[in-house]
Write an enzyme that holds these catalytic residues in place. Structure first.
Site, short mmCIF file in Angstrom:
data_model
loop_
_atom_site.label_atom_id
_atom_site.label_comp_id
_atom_site.label_asym_id
_atom_site.label_seq_id
_atom_site.Cartn_x
_atom_site.Cartn_y
_atom_site.Cartn_z
N LYS A 231 -0.84 -39.57 9.74
CA LYS A 231 -1.64 -38.57 9.03
C LYS A 231 -3.11 -38.94 9.07
O LYS A 231 -3.45 -40.09 8.74
CB LYS A 231 -1.17 -38.48 7.58
CG LYS A 231 -1.85 -37.39 6.79
CD LYS A 231 -2.16 -37.80 5.36
CE LYS A 231 -3.56 -38.30 5.23
NZ LYS A 231 -3.95 -38.67 3.87
N ARG B 167 11.61 -0.36 2.00
CA ARG B 167 12.81 -0.90 2.63
C ARG B 167 12.63 -2.37 3.06
O ARG B 167 13.58 -3.07 3.33
CB ARG B 167 13.19 -0.05 3.85
CG ARG B 167 13.75 1.31 3.48
CD ARG B 167 13.79 2.25 4.66
NE ARG B 167 12.49 2.86 4.94
CZ ARG B 167 12.26 3.77 5.89
NH1 ARG B 167 13.24 4.16 6.67
NH2 ARG B 167 11.05 4.28 6.06
N ASN C 243 -2.09 -46.41 1.72
CA ASN C 243 -3.40 -45.74 1.62
C ASN C 243 -3.69 -45.16 0.24
O ASN C 243 -4.81 -44.76 -0.04
CB ASN C 243 -3.50 -44.63 2.67
CG ASN C 243 -2.45 -43.57 2.48
OD1 ASN C 243 -1.38 -43.83 1.93
ND2 ASN C 243 -2.74 -42.37 2.92
N GLU D 152 14.33 15.46 9.85
CA GLU D 152 14.49 14.06 9.44
C GLU D 152 15.98 13.71 9.37
O GLU D 152 16.81 14.56 9.04
CB GLU D 152 13.83 13.82 8.08
CG GLU D 152 12.33 13.76 8.14
CD GLU D 152 11.82 12.76 9.17
OE1 GLU D 152 11.96 11.56 8.97
OE2 GLU D 152 11.28 13.21 10.21
N ARG E 24 0.25 -35.14 11.60
CA ARG E 24 -0.30 -34.05 10.80
C ARG E 24 -1.71 -34.32 10.35
O ARG E 24 -2.18 -35.46 10.41
CB ARG E 24 0.60 -33.77 9.59
CG ARG E 24 0.68 -34.92 8.62
CD ARG E 24 1.63 -34.61 7.49
NE ARG E 24 1.73 -35.75 6.59
CZ ARG E 24 1.00 -35.89 5.48
NH1 ARG E 24 0.11 -34.99 5.14
NH2 ARG E 24 1.15 -36.96 4.73
N ASN F 253 11.07 -0.78 9.87
CA ASN F 253 11.20 -0.34 8.48
C ASN F 253 11.74 -1.41 7.55
O ASN F 253 11.57 -1.33 6.34
CB ASN F 253 12.12 0.88 8.40
CG ASN F 253 11.52 2.07 9.12
OD1 ASN F 253 10.33 2.34 8.99
ND2 ASN F 253 12.32 2.74 9.92
C1 UD1 Z 1 8.70 8.72 10.40
C2 UD1 Z 1 8.90 10.20 10.79
C3 UD1 Z 1 10.16 10.30 11.65
C4 UD1 Z 1 10.02 9.41 12.86
C5 UD1 Z 1 9.73 7.95 12.45
C6 UD1 Z 1 9.38 7.14 13.69
C7 UD1 Z 1 8.05 11.70 9.04
C8 UD1 Z 1 8.39 12.55 7.88
N1 UD1 Z 1 9.05 11.01 9.62
O1 UD1 Z 1 9.78 8.37 9.57
O2 UD1 Z 1 10.36 11.64 12.07
O3 UD1 Z 1 11.23 9.47 13.63
O4 UD1 Z 1 8.60 7.91 11.56
O5 UD1 Z 1 9.29 5.79 13.39
O6 UD1 Z 1 6.90 11.64 9.41
N2 UD1 Z 1 2.77 6.51 5.46
C9 UD1 Z 1 1.57 6.77 4.81
N3 UD1 Z 1 1.57 7.57 3.72
C10 UD1 Z 1 2.70 8.15 3.23
C11 UD1 Z 1 3.92 7.89 3.89
C12 UD1 Z 1 3.92 7.08 5.01
O7 UD1 Z 1 0.52 6.27 5.22
O8 UD1 Z 1 2.60 8.87 2.23
C13 UD1 Z 1 2.76 5.62 6.63
C14 UD1 Z 1 3.58 4.35 6.40
O9 UD1 Z 1 2.78 3.30 5.92
C15 UD1 Z 1 4.13 4.06 7.80
C16 UD1 Z 1 4.15 5.42 8.50
O10 UD1 Z 1 3.38 6.29 7.71
O11 UD1 Z 1 3.31 3.19 8.52
C17 UD1 Z 1 5.54 5.99 8.66
O12 UD1 Z 1 6.18 6.07 7.39
P1 UD1 Z 1 7.71 5.74 7.23
O13 UD1 Z 1 8.06 5.92 5.82
O14 UD1 Z 1 8.03 4.47 7.89
O15 UD1 Z 1 8.36 6.96 8.05
P2 UD1 Z 1 9.82 7.01 8.69
O16 UD1 Z 1 10.81 7.24 7.60
O17 UD1 Z 1 10.03 5.85 9.56
CA CA Z 2 8.90 4.00 10.01
#
Ligand code: UD1
Ligand code: CA
Length: 458
Positions: free
Chosen positions: A349, A15, A384, A154, A331, A226
């Site tokens: 500079k 996103r 310069n 979710e 700078r 996000n």
């Molecule tokens: C997630 C939660 C949601 C919560 C929100 C809070 C889940 C399914 N959803 O949604 O309930 O309200 O956070 O901000 O958990 N990541 C990984 N590996 C993956 C997927 C994600 O490491 O396979 C990491 C991402 O890099 C990120 C974090 O997990 O830092 C959260 O992932 P993201 O996709 O942002 O989750 P949300 O849709 O925000």
């Molecule tokens: Ca998130």
């Protein structure tokens, strides 16, 4: 028993629509992941494990040895991400706090508070929740008739009714280590998204263990980032925090909404920062200085009682009582002495100026070393660059450089020299000399009429 933290940072951040992995994206010049890791380091957590995946080298480079890494090859969801830490943590006795790499505002206080809540209540799993007026995009907390948490749904899986729930999942969980990975292994793939949702551990653990939801009140602090819009919201909070700290320390910031100060900037008391000003990098602003409006200062030192307005100062240093601007550009290692005046449309500079030097209008000073009390007339230039190399100009003390002078480097100008306006100087000038390097003027009496034609009446 030890406290562990797992930080999830393997996602791409689709996103965000940028090339960088989301958690490496900078907010106020600091990568997002560093905020959460820094705050965990300050908390009661003993060991941090970071789950990396998409472009993992970025995150590894940023965090170095501060954390242990586990690799999630394919981003199959937050549940799958936590599973990657199984081999490292499942045999260890203790408590694990799971956090997301995209929550830069969560601070040490929150982390300590939720861990001690979990321990005091002797919970097996604690989910940290918050109430948002606009809960769109977050997982919703479903509570039963007794008020205890049943599960998390979710946003995209919510019914119309569930979408009206304002209590959201922050993405912070505190869980007993010995129970976590059994629950993780039981998570089924979500058919709509094709991902393993970490949120499913609520329903799974609820069957046999104590699962509790802890509603936090300082809600904006747990927002998830996000996209570039939510980055701007998080940035606003972080900017406010920094500005507030400086104001409490005795810095006067006018219209602070428009002032951005980086994390590593040091500002002494009795400084005034005017609107639309950016001070970043490891800049230092000393007592009594007035900065802005409309000014950028990056990686520079501004000494006492200096004024910088409507100007850019990068990698430079300005000594006491000097006035920079309006519309000056310092700078690449410019060092401005005391009591200087560097004014309108003057660029300096990689040059050093002595005390009391003035370049008030339209000048370029590059690769020069100038003494004290030098006056650069309007339009004077150190030439310069010969198209291939840069050359140095060295100017002594008490030198007067007339308007529109070219000082063609390499060049040495001695002390107490006076250079006539309009000169193009190519030879060194000895101490005390008057130099003039321009064509002599000829006045042809009564001759102008040859060029001035009477105007057409129409
Ligand atoms: C997630 C939660 C949601 C919560 C929100 C809070 C889940 C399914 N959803 O949604 O309930 O309200 O956070 O901000 O958990 N990541 C990984 N590996 C993956 C997927 C994600 O490491 O396979 C990491 C991402 O890099 C990120 C974090 O997990 O830092 C959260 O992932 P993201 O996709 O942002 O989750 P949300 O849709 O925000
Ligand atoms: Ca998130």
């Amino acid at each position: 028993m030890k406290n562990y933290a797992i930080v999830l940072a393997a996602g791409k951040g689709t996103r965000m629509k940028t090339e960088l992995p989301k958690c490496a994206f900078p907010i106020l010049q600091k990568p997002m992941i560093e905020y959460i890791v820094e705050n965990i380091e300050k908390s009661v957590v003993d060991e941090i494990v970071c789950v990396v995946g998409y472009k993992k080298e970025y995150i590894e480079e940023l965090l170095g040895e501060r954390v242990k890494y586990v690799f999630q090859d394919e981003q199959l969801g937050t549940g799958h991400a936590v599973k990657m830490a199984k081999d490292l943590l499942n045999k260890k006795q203790g408590t694990t706090v799971i956090l997301l790499g995209d929550m830069p505002l969560v601070d040490k206080k929150v982390i300590d508070k939720v861990i001690s809540y979990h321990n005091d209540k002797k919970n097996d799993l604690t989910v940290v929740t918050a109430e948002f007026d606009n809960p769109k995009g977050y997982g919703r907390i479903i509570r039963n008739e007794y008020g205890s948490i049943e599960r998390i749904v979710e946003h995209k899986d919510c019914t119309k009714n569930q979408k009206t729930i304002k209590e959201i999942n922050t993405g912070i969980y505190i869980v007993d280590n010995s129970l976590l990975y059994d629950a993780i292994d039981k998570i089924q793939i979500n058919s709509r998204k094709g991902e393993y949702y970490l949120t499913d551990i609520v329903e799974i653990m609820k069957k046999d263990y104590i699962v509790d939801a802890f509603l936090l009140w300082d809600s904006p602090r747990v927002m998830g980032v996000n996209d570039l819009y939510t980055i701007s919201l998080a940035e606003k909070h972080l900017r406010n925090d920094i500005n507030k700290m400086h104001m409490i320390n005795g810095v006067s910031i006018i219209n602070p909404e428009t002032v951005t100060i980086g994390h590593s900037v040091v500002i002494e008391e009795n400084v005034i920062i005017n609107p639309n000003t950016f001070i970043t990098g490891n800049s230092v602003i000393k007592k009594g200085s007035i900065i802005g409006p409309n000014t950028e200062i990056n990686c520079s030192i501004i000494h006492k009682n200096v004024t910088v307005k409507h100007s850019l100062v990068y990698d430079s240093e300005v000594f006491d009582n000097s006035l920079i601007g309006p519309f000056a550009h310092l700078r690449n290692g410019a060092v401005i002495g005391k009591n200087n005046r560097i004014g309108n449309f003057v660029e300096v500079k990689k040059s050093t100026t002595g005390d009391g030097t003035k370049a008030a209008h339209l000048a370029y000073i590059g690769d020069a070393v100038t003494g004290n009390n030098v006056n650069f007339g309007c339009g004077s230039i150190t030439v310069n660059y010969d198209g291939v190399e840069k050359h140095q100009t060295i100017i002594g003390d008490d030198v007067f450089i007339g308007c529109n002078t070219n000082l063609v480097a390499p060049l040495k100008v001695g002390n107490k020299v006076f250079i006539a306006a309009g000169s193009t100087v190519t030879k060194n000038i000895p101490e005390g000399a008057f130099a003039i390097a321009r064509n002599k003027q000829i006045n042809k009496v009564d001759y102008a009429k040859n060029f001035i034609r009477p105007k057409d009446d129409n």
